[in-house]
Design an enzyme around this catalytic site. Sequence first.
Site: not given
Length: 311
Positions: A6, A9-10, A32, A50, A140, A144, A170
Amino acid sequence: KILIIGAAGQIGSELTYKLRSIHGASNVIASDLNYNNLELVNSGTFEIIDAMDYASIKICCEKHNIDTIYLMAAILSATGEKFPMKAWDLNMESLFHVLNLAKAKAIKKVFWPSSIAVFGPTTPKENTPQHTTMEPTTVYGITKQVGERWCQYYHEKYDVDVRSLRYPGIISWKTKPGGGTTDYAVEIYHEALKHKNYECFLSEHTALPMMYMEDAIDATVKLMSADADKIKIRSSYNLSGISFTPKEVAESIKKQIPEFEITYNPDFRQHIANSWPSSIDDSVARQDWDWKHQFDLDQITKDMLKNLSNK
Ligand code: VAH
């Protein structure tokens, strides 16, 4: 060597740059499904993986002699409400793949991000403690919460060295976030520079825990480099920087761009934000591994506007 899943991502993208600056570019493999971030893809070894495909993760670990995985791929809160089963499948399958590689001793260490989304409407909202009621109302948040349970289980049952942080919202300028509820706090800076106004999808008094990317990355590096015996929490550490409302971030921007205007048009994400704490007590992280945030709101605003203007 380190593998970041990933990495486009951000958080994943900035974690890649930071870990390469610490460990050397050749020791950090970025991966990613999305390979459109050419700066990232051309900045070092990049593999198309993946996160739901165990075989491709395992093969990559063998090919590059990986001993540590940062699993940064996930579907966030807003998108998760649109595609619940996709969010469950991706967020959980990817975690099991990485935990099972660690259980099989194919890798030594895992970082997995949790979120303040583990908390729900019955959680104390102010200075939410490390141990408290957690009844998340988003898919989500459910992934978590149950992910944290599995991390603690794999640590206690199979001695897996998995470490985790409950990230707040963030704020960063390098890579846009995707599908989050706290994304307004990033969009507002882009819009302030482009149009000097912003229509906010949360109401003006919605206080949420937030953090600048530099602080989030520093906390992640600090947690992962701490001695294992200092890590007392193997579900996920509360982590906090500051808390602010859309009104407060608009005021902070107006100090730099006096003509900036904000309007409010809450959408479905207001219901998600209402279920989350407005501030977090991260004293356990501070005492266990000496954590301390640096950036306050006005510093974030100055740094965001400066870097976005130069971008
Ligand atoms: C989201 N940015 O909004 C993520 C994060 C605490 C918020 O989990 O879904």
